[in-house]
Design a protein around this motif. Sequence first.
Motif: not given
Length: 147
Positions: A113-125
Motif C-alpha cells: 500500500p505504500k512506497l518509500m524512498l530516501m534522498v541524501r540530504e542536499g540532493n535538491d535536484v
Amino acid sequence: MSEAAAAAVEQSLQIRPLQAAEIDAAVALWETAGLTRPWNDPHQDCRRAMGGPASEVLTAIVGGQLVGTVMVGHEGHRGWIYYLTVEPSLRGQQIGAQLVAAAEDWLGEQNIPKLMLMVREGNDVVASFYDKLGYSRQQVMTFGKFL
C-alpha cells in the motif's frame, strides 16, 4: 536532444526486469550516477534483489541498450525504491518517471500500500524530481546499523 530524438527514445523505450548478463552495465550506470558507496557492494545488492521474491531490478532499455534502472522491494507493508538512475545524456525524457511508475505498478501487483524512498540530504535536484511526481516529504528520521 532534438524533439525527433526524444520521440525516438520514447517509442523504443522498454521497461523490463534486469537480466543477469546486464548486472555489470547496471552497476556501471550506478557508478556514473554516483549512487554507489564504498561500504555497499552494488553487484551483491543487485544479485540479492534479483534473487528475492519481494524485490526486483527494473531496467529502461532504449535501442537495445540499458539506459536506466530502479531497484524495488518490500517487507510486506512498505515498498522501497533504490538505485533509480538514467543515463545522463537521456535525462529529462521522462525515463526516470516511467521507471518510478513501473516500480509503483510492481508494488501494486504485490498488494503493497505504500512506497518509500530516501534522498541524501542536499540532493535538491532529486528531491525536486520526486516532488514533481507527487511524493511528499515524510517527517521521520532514518536510522541504520551495519550488521
